[in-house]
Design a protein around this motif. Structure first.
Motif, PDB file in Angstrom:
ATOM      1  N   THR A   7      30.513  90.419   0.243  1.00  0.00           N
ATOM      2  CA  THR A   7      30.893  90.911   1.583  1.00  0.00           C
ATOM      3  C   THR A   7      32.408  91.087   1.742  1.00  0.00           C
ATOM      4  O   THR A   7      32.845  92.110   2.287  1.00  0.00           O
ATOM      5  CB  THR A   7      30.299  89.985   2.673  1.00  0.00           C
ATOM      6  N   PRO A   8      33.236  90.135   1.261  1.00  0.00           N
ATOM      7  CA  PRO A   8      34.688  90.384   1.374  1.00  0.00           C
ATOM      8  C   PRO A   8      35.105  91.667   0.667  1.00  0.00           C
ATOM      9  O   PRO A   8      35.995  92.389   1.142  1.00  0.00           O
ATOM     10  CB  PRO A   8      35.308  89.150   0.687  1.00  0.00           C
ATOM     11  N   ASP A   9      34.459  91.990  -0.436  1.00  0.00           N
ATOM     12  CA  ASP A   9      34.809  93.225  -1.141  1.00  0.00           C
ATOM     13  C   ASP A   9      34.367  94.451  -0.335  1.00  0.00           C
ATOM     14  O   ASP A   9      35.048  95.480  -0.329  1.00  0.00           O
ATOM     15  CB  ASP A   9      34.187  93.239  -2.538  1.00  0.00           C
ATOM     16  N   ARG A  10      33.238  94.332   0.364  1.00  0.00           N
ATOM     17  CA  ARG A  10      32.787  95.427   1.240  1.00  0.00           C
ATOM     18  C   ARG A  10      33.814  95.640   2.358  1.00  0.00           C
ATOM     19  O   ARG A  10      34.078  96.771   2.768  1.00  0.00           O
ATOM     20  CB  ARG A  10      31.416  95.115   1.842  1.00  0.00           C
ATOM     21  N   TYR A  11      34.384  94.543   2.849  1.00  0.00           N
ATOM     22  CA  TYR A  11      35.434  94.645   3.878  1.00  0.00           C
ATOM     23  C   TYR A  11      36.684  95.302   3.294  1.00  0.00           C
ATOM     24  O   TYR A  11      37.350  96.098   3.954  1.00  0.00           O
ATOM     25  CB  TYR A  11      35.783  93.261   4.436  1.00  0.00           C
ATOM     26  N   ARG A  12      36.995  94.944   2.063  1.00  0.00           N
ATOM     27  CA  ARG A  12      38.178  95.539   1.418  1.00  0.00           C
ATOM     28  C   ARG A  12      38.031  97.065   1.363  1.00  0.00           C
ATOM     29  O   ARG A  12      38.953  97.811   1.719  1.00  0.00           O
ATOM     30  CB  ARG A  12      38.338  94.963  -0.004  1.00  0.00           C
ATOM     31  N   ILE A  13      36.845  97.531   0.971  1.00  0.00           N
ATOM     32  CA  ILE A  13      36.619  98.980   0.872  1.00  0.00           C
ATOM     33  C   ILE A  13      36.661  99.619   2.267  1.00  0.00           C
ATOM     34  O   ILE A  13      37.197 100.715   2.463  1.00  0.00           O
ATOM     35  CB  ILE A  13      35.272  99.271   0.164  1.00  0.00           C
ATOM     36  N   VAL A  27      28.910  97.285   8.209  1.00  0.00           N
ATOM     37  CA  VAL A  27      30.244  97.658   7.703  1.00  0.00           C
ATOM     38  C   VAL A  27      30.118  98.781   6.666  1.00  0.00           C
ATOM     39  O   VAL A  27      30.915  99.729   6.645  1.00  0.00           O
ATOM     40  CB  VAL A  27      30.958  96.409   7.115  1.00  0.00           C
ATOM     41  N   ARG A  28      29.065  98.721   5.844  1.00  0.00           N
ATOM     42  CA  ARG A  28      28.869  99.777   4.843  1.00  0.00           C
ATOM     43  C   ARG A  28      28.544 101.115   5.523  1.00  0.00           C
ATOM     44  O   ARG A  28      29.031 102.168   5.111  1.00  0.00           O
ATOM     45  CB  ARG A  28      27.741  99.397   3.879  1.00  0.00           C
ATOM     46  N   PHE A  29      27.708 101.071   6.572  1.00  0.00           N
ATOM     47  CA  PHE A  29      27.393 102.316   7.290  1.00  0.00           C
ATOM     48  C   PHE A  29      28.656 102.875   7.958  1.00  0.00           C
ATOM     49  O   PHE A  29      28.908 104.077   7.931  1.00  0.00           O
ATOM     50  CB  PHE A  29      26.323 102.062   8.362  1.00  0.00           C
ATOM     51  N   LEU A  30      29.456 101.967   8.540  1.00  0.00           N
ATOM     52  CA  LEU A  30      30.681 102.406   9.210  1.00  0.00           C
ATOM     53  C   LEU A  30      31.661 103.008   8.195  1.00  0.00           C
ATOM     54  O   LEU A  30      32.282 104.052   8.439  1.00  0.00           O
ATOM     55  CB  LEU A  30      31.313 101.215   9.950  1.00  0.00           C
ATOM     56  N   THR A  31      31.773 102.343   7.057  1.00  0.00           N
ATOM     57  CA  THR A  31      32.660 102.845   5.996  1.00  0.00           C
ATOM     58  C   THR A  31      32.233 104.249   5.573  1.00  0.00           C
ATOM     59  O   THR A  31      33.062 105.156   5.434  1.00  0.00           O
ATOM     60  CB  THR A  31      32.619 101.904   4.766  1.00  0.00           C
TER      61      THR A  31
END
Ligand code: ADP
Ligand code: GN1
Ligand code: MG
Length: 360
Positions: free
Chosen positions: A153-159, A305-309
Motif C-alpha cells: 500500500t505505501p508503494d501504491r501511495y508513492r505512485i 487510491v489505485r482507481f484515483l491514480t
C-alpha cells in the motif's frame, strides 16, 4: 466469428472445431471470451494483458504449478481450473502481438457480481479460505512475482503522489476532496506493510484478487466450487485476501455505483465472511485475526487510491466503460472506507465473536 479469434482458437487442443466466441465476464484486466465447439463443449479464451503482466512466461508457469498442486489436494475435477495446451503443447500462445490462453469452462457454475444471499457470500469465504489453506504447503519460492509490490500500500501511495505531481490530464483540481481523503489516511495505511516487514504477520501464498467474481459457485448447490483468476497468486498476507473480499462482497452496492448513498459496508456480510474464512483457515495467527478489520479497510483504501491514480493518469490500467468510470469507482471505495470507520468498534467486536476459539 472474428477471423483472428478463430485462428487463435485453432491453435489450441480443443475437442472439436470452434464455432462460437463471444466477449464474456466483467474483469477489468484481461479480455475474456466464451468459446464453443461443434461438439457443444465450452472453453474460456483469454487475451492476457501483457502491459499489466510483464512476464507472461513466469505468470503461466505459476498457474501451471498452482493448478497441478491443487489437483493433488482434491478429487473433484471441477474444483480446479484446467488449462488447455496449444497444438505445440505450450501453456499459452503468442500470436498477433498478443498472448492467449484457454481454460476448460467450468460447467454448472455461477459467477456473481454481488452476493444475492448471505449463504452465497459465506460460500465465497469458504472457497477463498480453502484455496489459501490448500496452498499452505506450496513451495512459495517457486512462484514468480507477477506484479511486484501488488499489495504494498505505501508503494501504491508513492505512485499516486507521483501521478498527482505530474497530473498529465489536468484532472487533479477537480478531485481535491478525494485527494485529501487519501492523504489524510496515508500513515495508517502503511500498518499492514510494516507489520509484514517486521515479521509479525506471516507471509503466505495468497490469491490477492479475491473479488466475488473470482470464485465460481456450483449452480445447483450454490456451494463454493472453484477459485479462478489465478494471475496474482503470489506470496502475500491472508489479510489481503480477506480484505479484498470484504471490499467487494460486503459492499451494499456495485463497485461503480454512482449514487453513493447506496454504498455501505454491510456488517451482516462482514460477519458471515469472517466466519467462513476463519473456519476454513484454522491456522490464522492472533495478529492476523486482530488485524482483519484493518485488512478490510486497507484493501478498500488501496483500491480506491489505485482507481484515483488511474483516473488522474488517463485511465490506462483498468478498463473503463464510461467517462469518469474510475473516479466513480474511487468514490465508492472511499465511501466504504468512511463507513467502515464509523462501524469500527462493531467490526472488531464481530471479529472477536467469530474467531474466539480459533486463535493460535
Ligand atoms: P479478469 O482477470 O479480467 O478478471 P477472469 O479470469 O476473472 O478475468 O475471467 C473473467 C470472467 O470469466 C470471470 O469473472 C468468470 O465469470 C469467467 N470465467 C473465467 N474463467 C472461467 C472458467 N474456467 N469457467 C467458467 N467461467 C470462467
Ligand atoms: C482488477 O482482474 P480483476 O478485474 O479481477 C485488479 C484488482 C482490483 C480489481 C478492482 C491484476 O481485478 O487488483 O482489486 O480489478 N487486478 C489486477 O475491481 O490489477
Ligand atoms: Mg477476475
Amino acid at each position: 466469428m472474428e477471423e483472428t479469434l478463430l485462428a487463435v482458437l485453432r491453435q489450441f487442443q480443443l475437442d472439436a472445431e470452434p464455432v462460437s466466441c463471444e466477449r464474456y465476464g466483467c474483469g477489468h484486466i484481461n479480455v475474456t471470451y466464451l468459446a464453443g465447439t461443434a461438439s457443444g463443449r465450452r472453453y474460456i479464451l483469454q487475451k492476457i494483458n501483457h502491459h499489466t503482466f510483464r512476464d507472461i512466461a513466469g505468470l503461466m508457469e505459476n498457474i501451471m504449478h498452482v493448478t497441478d498442486f491443487l489437483r493433488t489436494k482434491t478429487e473433484d475435477a471441477r474444483s480446479v481450473m484446467t488449462l488447455v495446451r496449444t497444438q505445440k503443447g505450450e501453456a499459452y500462445l503468442h500470436s498477433f502481438d498478443d498472448y492467449w490462453r484457454v481454460y476448460e469452462y467450468v460447467e454448472g457454475s455461477i459467477c456473481l457480481q454481488l452476493p444475492e444471499t448471505e449463504a452465497e457470500f459465506y460460500e465465497s469465504a469458504v472457497g477463498f479460505g480453502r484455496f489459501r489453506q490448500m496452498l499452505a504447503d506450496f513451495p512459495a519460492d517457486q512462484l514468480h512475482e507477477t506484479i511486484p509490490n501488488f499489495h504494498n500500500t505505501p508503494d501504491r501511495y508513492r505512485i499516486f503522489l507521483e501521478t498527482l505531481r505530474r497530473d498529465p490530464m489536468g484532472r487533479a483540481a477537480g478531485v481535491q476532496k478525494e485527494i485529501d481523503f487519501a492523504l489524510s489516511r496515508q500513515a495508517e495505511m502503511a500498518t499492514l506493510q510494516n507489520t509484514l516487514a517486521s515479521g509479525e504477520l506471516p507471509l503466505r501464498v495468497t490469491h490477492n484478487d479475491t473479488k466475488l467474481n473470482n470464485v465460481l459457485l456450483d449452480e445447483k448447490t450454490r456451494k463454493a466450487l472453484c477459485v479462478i483468476d489465478l494471475d496474482t497468486v503470489m506470496p502475500g498476507s491472508s489479510l489481503f485476501d480477506f480484505g479484498d473480499s470484504i471490499r467487494f462482497g460486503a459492499a451494499s452496492a456495485a463497485e461503480d455505483e454512482k449514487d453513493l448513498s447506496k454504498m455501505q459496508m454491510r456488517l451482516d456480510r462482514f460477519r458471515v465472511f469472517t466466519r467462513g474464512y476463519a473456519s476454513t483457515c484454522p491456522g490464522l495467527t492472533k495478529t492476523e485475526l486482530a488485524l482483519l478489520p484493518l485488512g478490510a479497510k486497507t484493501m478498500t483504501m488501496e483500491c480506491g487510491v489505485r482507481f484515483l491514480t488511474d483516473y488522474l493518469d488517463g485511465d490506462h490500467y483498468f478498463s473503463i466503460h464510461r467517462e469518469g468510470h474510475n473516479l466513480d469507482r474511487c468514490r465508492t471505495q472511499f465511501k466504504l472506507v468512511a463507513d467502515m470507520e464509523s462501524k469500527w468498534d462493531e467490526m472488531q467486536k464481530i471479529v472477536a465473536e467469530e474467531t474466539e476459539s480459533k486463535q493460535i
